[in-house]
Write a protein that holds these residues in place. Sequence first.
Motif, PDB file in Angstrom:
ATOM      1  N   THR A 120       0.955  -1.230   0.170  1.00  9.06           N
ATOM      2  CA  THR A 120       0.016  -0.022   0.241  1.00  9.06           C
ATOM      3  C   THR A 120       0.812   1.184  -0.034  1.00  9.06           C
ATOM      4  O   THR A 120       2.065   1.336   0.281  1.00  9.06           O
ATOM      5  CB  THR A 120      -0.963   0.228   1.199  1.00  9.06           C
ATOM      6  OG1 THR A 120      -0.141   0.384   2.424  1.00  9.06           O
ATOM      7  CG2 THR A 120      -1.602  -1.338   1.579  1.00  9.06           C
ATOM      8  N   TYR A 121       0.266   2.301   0.106  1.00  7.67           N
ATOM      9  CA  TYR A 121       0.831   3.752  -0.092  1.00  7.67           C
ATOM     10  C   TYR A 121       1.680   3.862   1.138  1.00  7.67           C
ATOM     11  O   TYR A 121       2.614   4.620   1.260  1.00  7.67           O
ATOM     12  CB  TYR A 121       0.005   4.752  -0.634  1.00  7.67           C
ATOM     13  CG  TYR A 121      -0.915   5.140   0.732  1.00  7.67           C
ATOM     14  CD1 TYR A 121      -0.594   6.447   1.307  1.00  7.67           C
ATOM     15  CD2 TYR A 121      -2.037   4.712   1.017  1.00  7.67           C
ATOM     16  CE1 TYR A 121      -1.437   6.878   2.423  1.00  7.67           C
ATOM     17  CE2 TYR A 121      -3.033   4.947   1.806  1.00  7.67           C
ATOM     18  CZ  TYR A 121      -2.815   6.087   2.631  1.00  7.67           C
ATOM     19  OH  TYR A 121      -3.578   6.357   3.618  1.00  7.67           O
ATOM     20  N   LEU A 122       1.317   3.186   2.151  1.00 13.71           N
ATOM     21  CA  LEU A 122       1.662   3.159   3.585  1.00 13.71           C
ATOM     22  C   LEU A 122       3.001   2.303   3.805  1.00 13.71           C
ATOM     23  O   LEU A 122       4.001   2.878   4.477  1.00 13.71           O
ATOM     24  CB  LEU A 122       0.785   3.018   4.631  1.00 13.71           C
ATOM     25  CG  LEU A 122      -0.414   3.939   5.063  1.00 13.71           C
ATOM     26  CD1 LEU A 122      -1.474   3.415   5.768  1.00 13.71           C
ATOM     27  CD2 LEU A 122       0.033   5.342   5.565  1.00 13.71           C
ATOM     28  N   THR A 123       2.815   1.101   3.168  1.00 13.63           N
ATOM     29  CA  THR A 123       4.143   0.157   3.201  1.00 13.63           C
ATOM     30  C   THR A 123       5.131   0.487   2.484  1.00 13.63           C
ATOM     31  O   THR A 123       6.183   0.095   2.603  1.00 13.63           O
ATOM     32  CB  THR A 123       3.401  -1.361   3.215  1.00 13.63           C
ATOM     33  OG1 THR A 123       2.718  -1.750   1.883  1.00 13.63           O
ATOM     34  CG2 THR A 123       2.265  -1.624   4.189  1.00 13.63           C
ATOM     35  N   ARG A 124       4.851   0.771   1.089  1.00 12.85           N
ATOM     36  CA  ARG A 124       5.853   0.990   0.186  1.00 12.85           C
ATOM     37  C   ARG A 124       6.992   1.913   0.528  1.00 12.85           C
ATOM     38  O   ARG A 124       8.016   1.361   0.682  1.00 12.85           O
ATOM     39  CB  ARG A 124       5.280   1.363  -1.172  1.00 12.85           C
ATOM     40  CG  ARG A 124       4.603   0.283  -1.736  1.00 12.85           C
ATOM     41  CD  ARG A 124       4.166   0.604  -3.308  1.00 12.85           C
ATOM     42  NE  ARG A 124       3.163   1.715  -3.251  1.00 12.85           N
ATOM     43  CZ  ARG A 124       1.855   1.435  -3.426  1.00 12.85           C
ATOM     44  NH1 ARG A 124       1.411   0.164  -3.231  1.00 12.85           N
ATOM     45  NH2 ARG A 124       0.979   2.197  -3.330  1.00 12.85           N
ATOM     46  N   PRO A 125       6.862   3.071   1.190  1.00 10.46           N
ATOM     47  CA  PRO A 125       7.830   3.994   1.639  1.00 10.46           C
ATOM     48  C   PRO A 125       8.816   3.377   2.682  1.00 10.46           C
ATOM     49  O   PRO A 125      10.173   3.321   2.746  1.00 10.46           O
ATOM     50  CB  PRO A 125       7.264   5.208   2.052  1.00 10.46           C
ATOM     51  CG  PRO A 125       6.022   5.218   1.280  1.00 10.46           C
ATOM     52  CD  PRO A 125       5.651   3.790   1.397  1.00 10.46           C
ATOM     53  N   LEU A 126       8.078   2.401   3.560  1.00 13.69           N
ATOM     54  CA  LEU A 126       8.875   1.826   4.693  1.00 13.69           C
ATOM     55  C   LEU A 126       9.770   0.724   4.161  1.00 13.69           C
ATOM     56  O   LEU A 126      10.756   0.786   4.583  1.00 13.69           O
ATOM     57  CB  LEU A 126       7.984   1.335   5.793  1.00 13.69           C
ATOM     58  CG  LEU A 126       6.854   2.008   6.556  1.00 13.69           C
ATOM     59  CD1 LEU A 126       5.927   1.637   7.017  1.00 13.69           C
ATOM     60  CD2 LEU A 126       7.824   3.161   7.114  1.00 13.69           C
ATOM     61  N   ALA A 127       9.244   0.121   3.497  1.00 15.03           N
ATOM     62  CA  ALA A 127       9.926  -0.992   2.667  1.00 15.03           C
ATOM     63  C   ALA A 127      11.104  -0.673   1.962  1.00 15.03           C
ATOM     64  O   ALA A 127      12.312  -1.306   2.002  1.00 15.03           O
ATOM     65  CB  ALA A 127       8.964  -2.177   1.810  1.00 15.03           C
ATOM     66  N   LEU A 128      10.798   0.324   0.994  1.00  8.33           N
ATOM     67  CA  LEU A 128      12.157   1.081  -0.059  1.00  8.33           C
ATOM     68  C   LEU A 128      13.185   1.518   1.174  1.00  8.33           C
ATOM     69  O   LEU A 128      14.338   1.171   0.726  1.00  8.33           O
ATOM     70  CB  LEU A 128      11.400   2.023  -0.815  1.00  8.33           C
ATOM     71  CG  LEU A 128      12.250   2.135  -2.138  1.00  8.33           C
ATOM     72  CD1 LEU A 128      12.709   0.948  -2.617  1.00  8.33           C
ATOM     73  CD2 LEU A 128      11.645   3.043  -2.944  1.00  8.33           C
ATOM     74  N   GLU A 129      12.787   2.226   1.948  1.00  9.59           N
ATOM     75  CA  GLU A 129      13.856   2.879   2.858  1.00  9.59           C
ATOM     76  C   GLU A 129      14.537   1.700   3.629  1.00  9.59           C
ATOM     77  O   GLU A 129      15.672   1.736   3.848  1.00  9.59           O
ATOM     78  CB  GLU A 129      13.078   3.650   3.705  1.00  9.59           C
ATOM     79  CG  GLU A 129      14.219   4.448   5.051  1.00  9.59           C
ATOM     80  CD  GLU A 129      15.144   5.405   4.187  1.00  9.59           C
ATOM     81  OE1 GLU A 129      16.242   5.652   4.882  1.00  9.59           O
ATOM     82  OE2 GLU A 129      15.092   5.563   3.202  1.00  9.59           O
ATOM     83  N   ALA A 130      13.859   0.751   3.884  1.00  9.16           N
ATOM     84  CA  ALA A 130      14.694  -0.478   4.505  1.00  9.16           C
ATOM     85  C   ALA A 130      15.619  -1.239   3.482  1.00  9.16           C
ATOM     86  O   ALA A 130      16.638  -1.449   3.934  1.00  9.16           O
ATOM     87  CB  ALA A 130      13.696  -1.855   4.768  1.00  9.16           C
ATOM     88  N   ILE A 131      15.310  -1.230   2.230  1.00 12.83           N
ATOM     89  CA  ILE A 131      16.282  -1.752   1.252  1.00 12.83           C
ATOM     90  C   ILE A 131      17.379  -0.753   1.098  1.00 12.83           C
ATOM     91  O   ILE A 131      18.470  -1.441   1.180  1.00 12.83           O
ATOM     92  CB  ILE A 131      15.470  -1.756   0.131  1.00 12.83           C
ATOM     93  CG1 ILE A 131      14.338  -2.969   0.228  1.00 12.83           C
ATOM     94  CG2 ILE A 131      16.316  -2.277  -1.277  1.00 12.83           C
ATOM     95  CD1 ILE A 131      13.243  -2.770  -1.289  1.00 12.83           C
ATOM     96  N   ARG A 132      17.099   0.445   1.085  1.00 15.23           N
ATOM     97  CA  ARG A 132      18.361   1.463   1.043  1.00 15.23           C
ATOM     98  C   ARG A 132      19.328   1.316   2.317  1.00 15.23           C
ATOM     99  O   ARG A 132      20.258   1.333   2.136  1.00 15.23           O
ATOM    100  CB  ARG A 132      17.651   2.811   1.125  1.00 15.23           C
ATOM    101  CG  ARG A 132      17.101   3.247  -0.134  1.00 15.23           C
ATOM    102  CD  ARG A 132      16.729   4.699  -0.324  1.00 15.23           C
ATOM    103  NE  ARG A 132      15.967   5.106  -1.489  1.00 15.23           N
ATOM    104  CZ  ARG A 132      14.578   5.501  -1.075  1.00 15.23           C
ATOM    105  NH1 ARG A 132      14.075   5.371   0.110  1.00 15.23           N
ATOM    106  NH2 ARG A 132      13.904   5.668  -2.233  1.00 15.23           N
ATOM    107  N   LEU A 133      18.605   1.160   3.562  1.00 15.48           N
ATOM    108  CA  LEU A 133      19.406   0.910   4.585  1.00 15.48           C
ATOM    109  C   LEU A 133      20.324  -0.234   4.742  1.00 15.48           C
ATOM    110  O   LEU A 133      21.188  -0.487   5.064  1.00 15.48           O
ATOM    111  CB  LEU A 133      18.575   1.004   5.882  1.00 15.48           C
ATOM    112  CG  LEU A 133      18.065   2.319   6.093  1.00 15.48           C
ATOM    113  CD1 LEU A 133      16.865   2.197   7.313  1.00 15.48           C
ATOM    114  CD2 LEU A 133      19.084   3.447   6.766  1.00 15.48           C
ATOM    115  N   VAL A 134      19.610  -1.356   4.038  1.00 15.34           N
ATOM    116  CA  VAL A 134      20.462  -2.820   4.143  1.00 15.34           C
ATOM    117  C   VAL A 134      21.376  -2.682   3.292  1.00 15.34           C
ATOM    118  O   VAL A 134      22.880  -3.004   3.325  1.00 15.34           O
ATOM    119  CB  VAL A 134      19.550  -3.967   3.696  1.00 15.34           C
ATOM    120  CG1 VAL A 134      20.290  -5.173   3.386  1.00 15.34           C
ATOM    121  CG2 VAL A 134      18.590  -4.128   5.075  1.00 15.34           C
TER     122      VAL A 134
END
Length: 386
Positions: free
Chosen positions: A209-223
């Motif tokens: 969703t529009y709420l989960t996508r920013p969280l997931a993408l930032e997690a990918i960047r951090l990893v």
Amino acid sequence: MIIQSFNTVGRIVFGNGALASLGDEIKRLGGSRAFIVTDPGIRAAGLLDNMAAALDGTGIDYQWFTEVEPDPGIGIVDACAADARDFAPDVIIGFGGGSALDISKVVAILLTNTDPVDAYFGMELVQRPGIPLILVPTTAGTGSEVTSICVLTDTENNVKKGIVSEHLFAKTALLDPQLTRGLPPHITAYTGLDALIHAIESYTGKQSTYLTRPLALEAIRLVARHLRTAYADGTNLEAREGMLQASLLAGLAFSNTQTAAAHACALSLGARFHLPHGVATSLMLPAAMRFNAIAVPEQMSHIAEAFGMPLKGLSPMEKAARAIDAVINLIQDIGFNLGIKNYGVTREDIPGLAAGAMVAVRLWNNNPRNANEKDVQKIFEDSFRS
């Protein structure tokens, strides 16, 4: 517009030294008797001393259960719940990796619900809230501190099963990066990859969703930014903090979307061959991404961008391939040997593994590409040597 929802824990406390506030967090929930669920590795690492230092002098009574094993089954749940009933706590604290946190979730609901634990396998089958729960992770990977999911091993059928319920959410997730500094490189590696896979499968999944996508993408960047450093230098607190943030954000995301193919296959693979969860998911990820790329090339290109891959002039599918390359490079850089054949799997095992993976319907429902059992066999075959 499709109606969307987002559920998570009641409170998140994050920061270096945050464990010192544990007594205050217990009292904020009205607690005075804490039952602490952890594992022998935490005891051996001396981290129980950290917990004791945070609680001694606060007036809070506490008792340990330190026997949680990797990939725990129902027997450990029952033993832990029996000890908890004897102590009669008003707060449960999960302290450790994903297994300890998952067991603490189940014990909290068993103290207020009457059915045996196997009655709750599935989606939203828990009837009543558990007693207040505080979760304190010591690894950066599972995100279990902010999820409503518990995974247990069915030892009779060699498969892992999940309990998903809003009543598994903690009242408080307390994250202290300093607790992760003692992790050895191999645990840093496979827990960190688990966080990455949570984020990728949440970001590309049908239920994002529009709420989960920013969280997931930032997690990918951090990893992408921090996992190599955390693996190479476990004392680097900036990297440890970045990885714990990644795990947290990925957990917030996938708890609301579920994961997908790599996790479904890993549940079968891990239970059959007794592999740590992060190892099993990492072995299945490249093939799962290759299978799904045609369904979500735009999302895959965003993953490649998060890794800093050069993409100018490439077609959507070429960009998706770069995302897979980036993931494989990271996996190999931190010491993983891909190819399930290297972990005892034979080609004759593949049909049974695929059949076992198909049981995880909740995960396939989120997978961006529909899959039948023959498709899943191909994912395992692609993972055999890669």
